[in-house]
Design an enzyme around this catalytic site. Structure first.
Site, PDB file in Angstrom:
ATOM      1  N   ASN A 194       0.855  -1.180   0.000  1.00  0.00           N
ATOM      2  CA  ASN A 194       0.000   0.000   0.000  1.00  0.00           C
ATOM      3  C   ASN A 194       0.896   1.238   0.000  1.00  0.00           C
ATOM      4  OD1 ASN A 194       0.726   0.641   2.725  1.00  0.00           O
ATOM      5  ND2 ASN A 194      -0.886  -0.723   3.485  1.00  0.00           N
ATOM      6  N   LEU A 195       0.301   2.404  -0.131  1.00  0.00           N
ATOM      7  CA  LEU A 195       1.101   3.625  -0.292  1.00  0.00           C
ATOM      8  C   LEU A 195       1.999   3.859   0.910  1.00  0.00           C
ATOM      9  CD1 LEU A 195       1.783   6.091  -2.005  1.00  0.00           C
ATOM     10  CD2 LEU A 195      -0.144   7.286  -0.913  1.00  0.00           C
ATOM     11  N   SER A 196       1.481   3.616   2.112  1.00  0.00           N
ATOM     12  CA  SER A 196       2.280   3.824   3.319  1.00  0.00           C
ATOM     13  C   SER A 196       3.486   2.894   3.339  1.00  0.00           C
ATOM     14  CB  SER A 196       1.416   3.605   4.563  1.00  0.00           C
ATOM     15  OG  SER A 196       2.193   3.688   5.743  1.00  0.00           O
ATOM     16  N   ASP A 263      -5.834  -8.252   1.145  1.00  0.00           N
ATOM     17  CA  ASP A 263      -5.949  -9.682   0.858  1.00  0.00           C
ATOM     18  C   ASP A 263      -6.800  -9.922  -0.383  1.00  0.00           C
ATOM     19  OD1 ASP A 263      -4.530 -10.105   3.181  1.00  0.00           O
ATOM     20  OD2 ASP A 263      -6.283 -10.606   4.394  1.00  0.00           O
TER      21      ASP A 263
END
EC number: 2.7.1.167
Length: 474
Positions: A194-196, A263
């Protein structure tokens, strides 16, 4: 990009990673505890769901793909609950059970569809990396995609051993990465941070240009086949060496709970690639699936009928004029939702009040109405020179605009018998003064147990009469 539903049933996927149990305590709250300023929850229901790598395998199986799972658990009641749930869903689960250690459990206390508290039960597993790799190596035969579902809980000790074993067999490796060291995923076919997680590795990205630039550098540094960055409400960005960046907008109508969305993304990707889809198509399908799952409470699997309906909605084929291939997919989806199919046919050259009333009556015989329309050549053969007045595309467009009609399709023959044999409607409807055995196609429908019904027509409503009246007034 035109989306279609893959054939998942011939797409075996192996998932390896951190298995956990998502446990939910549901109950009402009506008072504050006298001991502390917290709500008192009277637990009325306990629900267990597979989480982590187990949820990935469950999502793959829910799409209809054969799913196998290798993971590490304790030797306890939570592991038994996981095994039973996965077995019931058709997942082949092989656990390395570690005595005297708890299975990872995420306990959530829920009230009125809101999460009030989460309690985690977990200890780092002292797993045997070689034993796990040997187990995976035995299972790779016949597998089309390997997924590494990494939550940093200790199941995955030697990522490179698994990646190289799969690559030696020509099997793509997809990894959902965690932690501050992505070098352990070197050589993977695709990673899905994810971006983080991505910015933890490459630093902050002020805009999409910087994201693309840093993503390209990361792919080159780690010899990655592709990189998919999931960006929440900003959608997803797919990066591939030598290809322009592909940005997909978020597809969620309403975000209710993001639990398990990652997921869902990697499971849909894995099943789609295993089914032979190209990566951009697989990513678009994963984006659709993510839009569905965030509208659900807690970790949840996306079923094949749900994804198929989302594809139809995306392609504008949920209703309207369809090709035969689109129609058969739409029918499969309707039947998966226990909807009955009604079929009628005709020329429908000039739509009038009699047609509208008849089609409303036909629609009332079931849940979905198909209107099959004679093409222009067959109308000419049936009605004679000068007919049809309106071309088939215009006739179908008008029919598709009626509220009673779900799907419209044309056919070239004089009768719809070939179409009926493929569609197999639950109810065949015809209007007019016929007996049931005089209805064309009645024998086909009756042979497989369908129903044939004859509905009356509105009096003084006739396309032929309208045409003659217009011609006489010319």
């Amino acid at each position: 990009m035109k989306l279609s539903m893959p054939r998942f049933d011939q797409a075996p996927v192996l998932v390896v990673g951190d298995v956990m149990l998502d446990r939910y305590w549901h109950g009402g709250t009506s008072r504050i505890s006298p001991e502390a300023p917290v709500p008192v929850v009277k637990v009325e229901q306990i629900e267990d769901r597979p989480g982590g790598a187990a949820n990935v395998a469950l999502n793959i199986a829910a799409l209809g793909a054969p799913a196998s799972l290798v993971g590490v658990t304790g030797d306890d009641e939570a592991a038994d609950s996981l095994a039973n749930s996965l077995r019931g869903a058709g997942v082949r689960a092989l656990f390395q059970r570690i005595a005297h250690q708890p299975t990872i459990v995420k306990l959530r206390v829920m009230s009125r569809h809101q999460q009030l508290l989460r309690i985690d039960f977990e200890e780092p597993f002292a797993t045997d990396a070689l034993a796990l790799s040997d187990q995976v190596d035995e299972l790779l035969e016949g597998i089309k995609v390997l997924v590494l579902s990494d939550y940093g809980k200790g199941a995955l000790k030697n990522h490179q051993m698994l990646i190289q074993a799969a690559k030696a067999r020509g099997i793509p490796v997809l990894a959902d990465p965690k932690g501050k060291d992505f070098s352990i995923y070197r050589g993977a076919s695709l990673i899905t941070p994810n971006l983080s997680e991505f910015e933890t590795i490459v630093g902050g990205c002020a805009d999409e240009h910087e994201l693309v630039s840093k993503g390209a550098a990361l792919m080159a540094d780690l010899d990655l086949g592709a990189l998919l960055v999931t960006r929440g409400e900003h959608g997803m960005t797919l990066l591939r060496p030598g290809h322009p960046a592909m940005h997909l907008p978020a597809r969620a109508r309403e975000v209710f709970d993001v639990t398990g969305a990652g997921d869902t993304v990697i499971s849909t990707l894995a099943a789609s690639i295993a089914a032979g889809e190209e990566l951009p198509h697989a990513v678009a399908l994963a984006n659709l699936a993510a839009g569905i799952v965030v509208g659900k409470l807690g970790t949840a699997a996306i079923s094949a009928p749900e994804l198929r309906r989302a594809i139809q909605r995306s392609e504008g084929s949920e209703r309207g004029v369809l090709s035969l291939e689109q129609l058969l997919l739409a029918i499969d989806d309707a039947r998966a939702h226990n909807e009955s199919i009604v079929f009628t046919n005709g020329c429908f050259d000039i739509l009038h009040a009699g047609h509208v009333t008849y089609l409303e009556q036909a629609r009332a015989q079931g849940d979905r109405l198909i209107v099959a329309v004679n093409d222009d050549a067959s109308v000419s053969r049936l009605k004679g020179p000068g007919r049809p007045i309106n071309s088939v595309d215009r006739r179908m467009a008008v029919l598709a605009g009626l509220g009673a009609v779900d799907w419209v399709i044309s056919f070239p023959e004089g009768t719809p018998e070939n179409l009926l044999a493929q569609v197999k409607p639950d109810v065949l409807v015809k209007g007019g003064d016929y007996s049931v055995d005089q209805v064309v196609g009645a024998d086909i429908v009756s042979a497989y147990g369908g129903t044939v019904k004859v509905l009356g027509l509105v009096e003084n409503s006739s396309t032929t009469a309208i045409v003659e009246k217009i011609r006489n007034n010319e």
